[in-house]
Design a protein around this motif. Structure first.
Motif, PDB file in Angstrom:
ATOM      1  N   SER A 197       4.173 -23.478 -79.710  1.00 21.21           N
ATOM      2  CA  SER A 197       3.715 -24.096 -80.969  1.00 21.21           C
ATOM      3  C   SER A 197       3.624 -23.075 -82.094  1.00 21.21           C
ATOM      4  CB  SER A 197       2.330 -24.717 -80.774  1.00 21.21           C
ATOM      5  OG  SER A 197       2.365 -25.644 -79.747  1.00 21.21           O
ATOM      6  N   ASN A 199       0.891 -34.044 -78.483  1.00 21.11           N
ATOM      7  CA  ASN A 199       0.226 -33.476 -79.671  1.00 21.11           C
ATOM      8  C   ASN A 199       1.120 -32.451 -80.367  1.00 21.11           C
ATOM      9  OD1 ASN A 199      -1.927 -35.030 -79.045  1.00 21.11           O
ATOM     10  ND2 ASN A 199      -3.314 -33.358 -78.482  1.00 21.11           N
ATOM     11  N   THR A 200       1.764 -31.630 -79.544  1.00 20.66           N
ATOM     12  CA  THR A 200       2.657 -30.613 -80.115  1.00 20.66           C
ATOM     13  C   THR A 200       3.771 -31.294 -80.917  1.00 20.66           C
ATOM     14  OG1 THR A 200       2.202 -29.107 -78.305  1.00 20.66           O
ATOM     15  CG2 THR A 200       4.214 -28.698 -79.555  1.00 20.66           C
ATOM     16  N   SER A 228       2.481 -32.784 -84.076  1.00 19.66           N
ATOM     17  CA  SER A 228       2.038 -31.741 -85.023  1.00 19.66           C
ATOM     18  C   SER A 228       3.219 -31.113 -85.769  1.00 19.66           C
ATOM     19  CB  SER A 228       1.240 -30.659 -84.298  1.00 19.66           C
ATOM     20  OG  SER A 228       2.088 -29.872 -83.494  1.00 19.66           O
ATOM     21  N   ASP A 265      -5.740 -26.950 -92.132  1.00 21.26           N
ATOM     22  CA  ASP A 265      -5.597 -28.344 -91.700  1.00 21.26           C
ATOM     23  C   ASP A 265      -4.976 -29.245 -92.768  1.00 21.26           C
ATOM     24  OD1 ASP A 265      -7.732 -28.366 -93.375  1.00 21.26           O
ATOM     25  OD2 ASP A 265      -9.158 -29.274 -91.963  1.00 21.26           O
ATOM     26  N   PHE A 301      -0.080 -26.959 -88.641  1.00 19.67           N
ATOM     27  CA  PHE A 301      -0.530 -27.998 -87.711  1.00 19.67           C
ATOM     28  C   PHE A 301      -0.266 -27.661 -86.243  1.00 19.67           C
ATOM     29  CE2 PHE A 301      -0.098 -31.513 -91.192  1.00 19.67           C
ATOM     30  CZ  PHE A 301      -1.170 -30.947 -91.866  1.00 19.67           C
ATOM     31  N   PRO A 302       0.927 -27.151 -85.899  1.00 25.22           N
ATOM     32  CA  PRO A 302       1.122 -26.831 -84.472  1.00 25.22           C
ATOM     33  C   PRO A 302       0.166 -25.757 -83.965  1.00 25.22           C
ATOM     34  CG  PRO A 302       3.062 -26.208 -85.783  1.00 25.22           C
ATOM     35  CD  PRO A 302       2.163 -26.981 -86.674  1.00 25.22           C
ATOM     36  N   VAL A 358      -8.020 -31.915 -84.106  1.00 25.10           N
ATOM     37  CA  VAL A 358      -6.634 -32.283 -83.748  1.00 25.10           C
ATOM     38  C   VAL A 358      -6.274 -33.727 -84.127  1.00 25.10           C
ATOM     39  CG1 VAL A 358      -5.046 -32.649 -81.798  1.00 25.10           C
ATOM     40  CG2 VAL A 358      -6.270 -30.501 -82.036  1.00 25.10           C
ATOM     41  N   SER A 400      -3.129 -27.476 -83.304  1.00 21.36           N
ATOM     42  CA  SER A 400      -3.092 -28.399 -82.156  1.00 21.36           C
ATOM     43  C   SER A 400      -3.013 -27.671 -80.820  1.00 21.36           C
ATOM     44  CB  SER A 400      -1.923 -29.367 -82.285  1.00 21.36           C
ATOM     45  OG  SER A 400      -0.734 -28.736 -81.914  1.00 21.36           O
ATOM     46  N   SER A 438      -0.278 -35.064 -90.131  1.00 17.32           N
ATOM     47  CA  SER A 438       1.117 -34.700 -89.905  1.00 17.32           C
ATOM     48  C   SER A 438       2.021 -35.929 -90.045  1.00 17.32           C
ATOM     49  CB  SER A 438       1.273 -34.086 -88.513  1.00 17.32           C
ATOM     50  OG  SER A 438       2.615 -33.785 -88.258  1.00 17.32           O
ATOM     51  N   VAL A 482      -5.577 -33.848 -87.721  1.00 16.00           N
ATOM     52  CA  VAL A 482      -4.372 -33.074 -88.024  1.00 16.00           C
ATOM     53  C   VAL A 482      -3.116 -33.881 -87.674  1.00 16.00           C
ATOM     54  CG1 VAL A 482      -3.010 -31.100 -87.165  1.00 16.00           C
ATOM     55  CG2 VAL A 482      -5.377 -30.760 -87.891  1.00 16.00           C
ATOM     56  N   LEU A 483      -3.172 -34.558 -86.537  1.00  8.10           N
ATOM     57  CA  LEU A 483      -1.994 -35.330 -86.124  1.00  8.10           C
ATOM     58  C   LEU A 483      -1.721 -36.489 -87.080  1.00  8.10           C
ATOM     59  CD1 LEU A 483      -2.378 -35.419 -82.219  1.00  8.10           C
ATOM     60  CD2 LEU A 483      -1.156 -33.780 -83.652  1.00  8.10           C
TER      61      LEU A 483
END
Lengths: 304, 256
Positions: free
Chosen positions: B66, B159-160, B163, B208, B214-215, B227, B218, B234, B230-231
């Motif tokens: 990430s 999540n990755t 992100s 954030d 973002f990655p 997270v 996360s 994103s 953030v997601l």
């Protein structure tokens, strides 16, 4: 608009920069079934016009109708009926000929058998798995034409299609264009900067120079215009007297001769009679009909 | 015109191209590095690894992925894909084909997403292989004595992926907008460096809001609380840049 018009532009202007007008008041008219030769020297605005027709440039002034519809109102519907080749070949070098066509086959809704058909038309059925990047320029050009034919289009737009073709290739191109027009009823708009290259296949001609249309009409009209533009070279025992005798032909003095325009070969006989009747010896009477190439040069030079 | 037809057309273009090879090679970098890192530091890591080897090993790899390699892969791939058109002079053929402009735009973005997913799958498979290799070199890691927490792993990878979605939209636009090959890469690299600065050097509250950070957020457990936000951010950025990019693409005066 007449039902027969496939392409009609009205008052088309285009500028890449404020200082230079690339196109001025272009009123192109291509009718159904025409093979239209769009002629002009390099940089005269041919490609710009074709790019406008295909939506690759945004219209700045004027309008374009294709198949009786404004381009922006039915972009995909219109493009589905057009095959095009603009400037240099647009092909994926890492793919072979069939794969290049397969990229667009479903997009145009063409059948799988159409790929073999257009490859045969273009004479590329034996290229196998050879990547396009190792094709000669002529082969690439022919594959681009095959790609343009893939949708079996009603309108084929070819920008300088003879580029990269050897003399045999040009002869084959001519035959192919005529055949597509005759047998498939395809309307073809083809640009070129060499008149002799297209005059044997086109039915109509548009001549553009420095962004302005100088001539548009049937090839026969161009031939009539050509005859009107024919010149007679004349050398007599007294060129000064000859100028007075033939003043209505508006002769121009050259170094050793006179040059005057004539309209039909009967006028040459009339000129000869008049000179004779005034006791002038005629040393040279040389009717010089402009071939189309010369006419093209004259037309464009006149506007420099 | 069906979007799937446009997608098929886009996928056919990358058939046999170096794009796939690059994706697999890029996916193999982290697993290879992980073997090298854990091999050289085997004594120090032994205790933490052997307690829960797969999850610890995958967690470390995910952070590395990430932080560096996934954003860099996206920058590369988003630039390489449009270069297929620029290099072959094929934009005009694409744009004069009867496809709605939105389909052209979206199908290309879908190819980028597909390559990111292929990258993540290849990375995961190769991470498994690298764990086996590492265990063969150092049986004391005891990989075979433990299992993988698949739910944790898959949710971490999900999540990755989300992100980096915003980064992929930004770089996708840059790659299509800019004909020059170097410039989009330079832009992506600079934006990525700024993310590192915001994340490591600035007080919380900056990173954030910045897509390239973002990655990072996360993948570090201490930011787990932010997270979800953030997601979502994103995804919002992804939609925004996808639309802005499309408007730019659609209304560009000179196309192809």
């Amino acid at each position: 608009m007449s039902d027969n018009s496939v392409i009609r532009t009205s008052g088309l202007d285009y500028n890449y920069s404020k200082e230079f007008r690339t196109l001025q008041d272009i009123n192109l008219k291509v009718e159904k079934g025409n093979i239209y030769g769009f002629l002009g020297p390099n940089g005269s605005g041919k490609t710009t016009t074709l790019r406008l027709l295909l939506g690759l440039l945004e219209i700045q002034k004027g309008s374009i109708e294709i198949f009786g519809q404004h381009f922006q109102s039915n972009r995909t519907g219109i493009l589905k009926r057009i095959g095009s080749l603009i400037e240099i070949p647009s092909l994926y070098g890492h793919l072979n000929a069939k794969e290049n066509l397969e990229v667009y086959r479903a997009v145009y809704g063409a059948s799988k058998s159409r790929i073999a058909e257009v490859l045969r038309i273009a004479g590329l059925e034996d290229t196998g798995r050879k990547a396009v990047k190792s094709f000669s320029l002529g082969m690439k050009q022919r594959l681009s034409i095959a790609l343009a034919l893939l949708p079996n289009p009603e309108l084929l737009i070819l920008d300088e299609p003879a580029n990269g073709l050897d003399p045999n290739g040009i002869i084959e191109l001519r035959a192919m264009v005529k055949k597509l027009n005759r047998e498939e009823g395809m309307t073809i708009l083809m640009s070129s900067h060499i008149l002799s290259e297209v005059e044997k296949m086109v039915s109509h001609v548009g001549i553009i120079f420095k962004g302005k249309m100088l001539f548009q009409g049937a090839l026969t009209e161009l031939h009539n215009f050509q005859q009107k533009q024919s010149t007679l070279l004349l050398h007599t025992s007294d060129n000064e007297a000859a100028m007075n005798i033939l003043h209505e032909y508006q002769p121009e003095r050259l170094e050793e001769a006179l040059s005057l325009s004539f309209d039909g070969i009967h006028q040459v006989a009339d000129i000869n009679r008049r000179l004779h009747s005034h006791d002038l010896d005629v040393y040279m009477l040389h009717p010089k009909e402009n071939d189309l190439e010369q006419l093209f040069i004259d037309l464009t030079n006149k506007h420099i | 015109m069906n979007l799937l037809i446009s997608l098929r057309s886009e996928l056919l273009k990358i058939k046999g191209s170096s794009t796939w090879i690059l994706t697999i090679i890029a996916a193999a970098i982290v697993p290879t590095l992980m073997i090298m890192i854990f091999d050289s530091d085997s004594r120090e890591d032994l205790k933490s690894v052997s307690a829960d080897p797969w999850n610890y090993y995958f967690g470390q790899a995910r952070a590395l992925l990430s932080m560096v390699f996934l954003p860099m892969f996206i920058v590369m791939i988003s630039t390489m894909l449009p270069q297929i058109e620029y290099r072959n002079n094929t934009w005009k053929q694409v744009l004069t084909s009867p496809q709605p402009m939105w389909n052209i735009w979206l199908s290309r973005f879908m190819v980028v997403q597909l390559l990111i997913i292929v990258f993540l799958i290849a990375h995961s498979l190769l991470m498994g292989v690298s764990g086996v290799v590492l265990n063969t070199i150092h049986p004391a890691f005891k990989f075979y004595d433990h299992g993988v927490d698949w739910q944790k792993y898959l949710s971490g990878m999900f999540n990755t992926y989300i992100s980096v979605a915003a980064i992929s939209a930004i770089q996708f636009w840059a790659g299509i907008r800019i004909k020059n090959f170097i410039l989009p890469i330079a832009i992506g690299f600079t934006l990525w460096l700024i993310a590192g600065f915001l994340f490591f050097e600035m007080p919380p509250g900056y990173a954030d809001k910045y897509p390239f950070a973002f990655p990072l957020l996360s993948s570090f457990p201490k930011y787990a609380a932010v997270v979800p936000e953030v997601l979502w951010t994103s995804l919002a950025y992804t939609g925004l840049f996808l639309v802005i990019g499309y408007v730019d693409f659609r209304f560009r005066k000179v196309k192809g």
